[in-house]
Design a protein around this motif. Structure first.
Motif, PDB file in Angstrom:
ATOM      1  N   GLY A   1       0.819  -1.211   0.000  1.00  0.00           N
ATOM      2  CA  GLY A   1       0.000   0.000   0.000  1.00  0.00           C
ATOM      3  C   GLY A   1       0.847   1.253   0.000  1.00  0.00           C
ATOM      4  O   GLY A   1       1.842   1.366  -0.713  1.00  0.00           O
ATOM      5  N   GLN A   2       0.481   2.215   0.847  1.00  0.00           N
ATOM      6  CA  GLN A   2       1.186   3.491   0.896  1.00  0.00           C
ATOM      7  C   GLN A   2       2.468   3.440   1.719  1.00  0.00           C
ATOM      8  O   GLN A   2       3.082   4.472   1.985  1.00  0.00           O
ATOM      9  N   SER A   3       2.880   2.249   2.106  1.00  0.00           N
ATOM     10  CA  SER A   3       4.159   2.104   2.815  1.00  0.00           C
ATOM     11  C   SER A   3       5.302   1.867   1.843  1.00  0.00           C
ATOM     12  O   SER A   3       6.379   1.459   2.244  1.00  0.00           O
ATOM     13  N   GLY A   4       5.066   2.098   0.574  1.00  0.00           N
ATOM     14  CA  GLY A   4       6.171   2.072  -0.366  1.00  0.00           C
ATOM     15  C   GLY A   4       6.083   0.980  -1.401  1.00  0.00           C
ATOM     16  O   GLY A   4       5.343   0.014  -1.268  1.00  0.00           O
ATOM     17  N   ASN A   5       6.840   1.182  -2.450  1.00  0.00           N
ATOM     18  CA  ASN A   5       6.945   0.219  -3.536  1.00  0.00           C
ATOM     19  C   ASN A   5       8.349  -0.345  -3.563  1.00  0.00           C
ATOM     20  O   ASN A   5       9.297   0.317  -3.181  1.00  0.00           O
ATOM     21  N   GLY A   6       8.473  -1.542  -4.074  1.00  0.00           N
ATOM     22  CA  GLY A   6       9.794  -2.141  -4.212  1.00  0.00           C
ATOM     23  C   GLY A   6      10.273  -2.752  -2.917  1.00  0.00           C
ATOM     24  O   GLY A   6       9.604  -2.700  -1.888  1.00  0.00           O
ATOM     25  N   ARG A   7      11.451  -3.340  -3.000  1.00  0.00           N
ATOM     26  CA  ARG A   7      12.026  -4.025  -1.848  1.00  0.00           C
ATOM     27  C   ARG A   7      13.488  -3.652  -1.706  1.00  0.00           C
ATOM     28  O   ARG A   7      14.179  -3.350  -2.674  1.00  0.00           O
TER      29      ARG A   7
END
Length: 187
Positions: free
Chosen positions: A159-165
């Motif tokens: 969600g809005q806690s970020g994209n990618g790793r």
């Protein structure tokens, strides 16, 4: 009752945390918040929790005793929080614990997933049950029964806690560009 026991434990834990200057810090101590804007956000969220009716168990707004400047915040615990309160909905990123009572595991998982965020979560309990619960929570990383961080495991949010790793093999993939070429025969 279990909630009262948990509140007492959280209160004692928060009150035992030492706030120290970074150069003097010892294990179990905390230092300042990263910058003035984040410090003010934490202070505003603590005030909002009080205004919205959460029970302040430990800490509260302002600096800890002995600190009259800097971005030091008091380790704070709120109990009797409902999932619709601002402090339950926002990522505080400060020394604030929000305790939300639940009826059963299904209720707890439903509340955990009722968010636009999903960076990390923590599950405590009997190992088999805790792993089942962890698999049901929508977050990028779940620590079961106090597991230590694993820097070879992927880290990143939903969600809005970020994209990618970041971290581990998945973190390296963020730096790769993949190309598919069709029309060649295998060598």
């Amino acid at each position: 009752d279990q909630q009262d026991k948990a509140i007492a434990i959280a209160k004692a834990a928060a009150e035992s945390v030492k706030v120290m200057m970074p150069g003097e810090a010892s294990p179990g101590a905390i230092g300042p918040i990263s910058n003035g804007n984040q410090y003010q956000k934490v202070q505003d969220l603590i005030e909002t929790g009080i205004k919205e009716g959460a029970t302040l168990v430990a800490g509260g707004p302002g600096r800890p005793e002995g600190f009259n400047k800097g971005y030091f915040a008091r380790p704070t615990v709120f109990a009797n929080v409902t999932n619709d309160m601002t402090i339950a909905r926002e990522e505080i990123f400060g020394p604030v614990l929000v305790m939300i009572p639940y009826e059963d595991v299904d209720d707890a998982v439903e509340m955990a997933n009722d968010t636009v965020y999903g960076l990390a979560g923590y599950v405590q309990g009997a190992e088999d049950e805790a792993r089942k619960v962890a698999n049901r929570i929508r977050a990028g990383q779940i620590q079961v029964n106090g597991a230590r961080p694993d820097f070879t495991a992927p880290f990143g949010g939903y969600g809005q806690s970020g994209n990618g790793r970041e971290w581990g093999e998945h973190g390296f993939e963020e730096f790769l560009e993949v190309k598919a070429v069709m029309g060649y025969k295998a060598a």
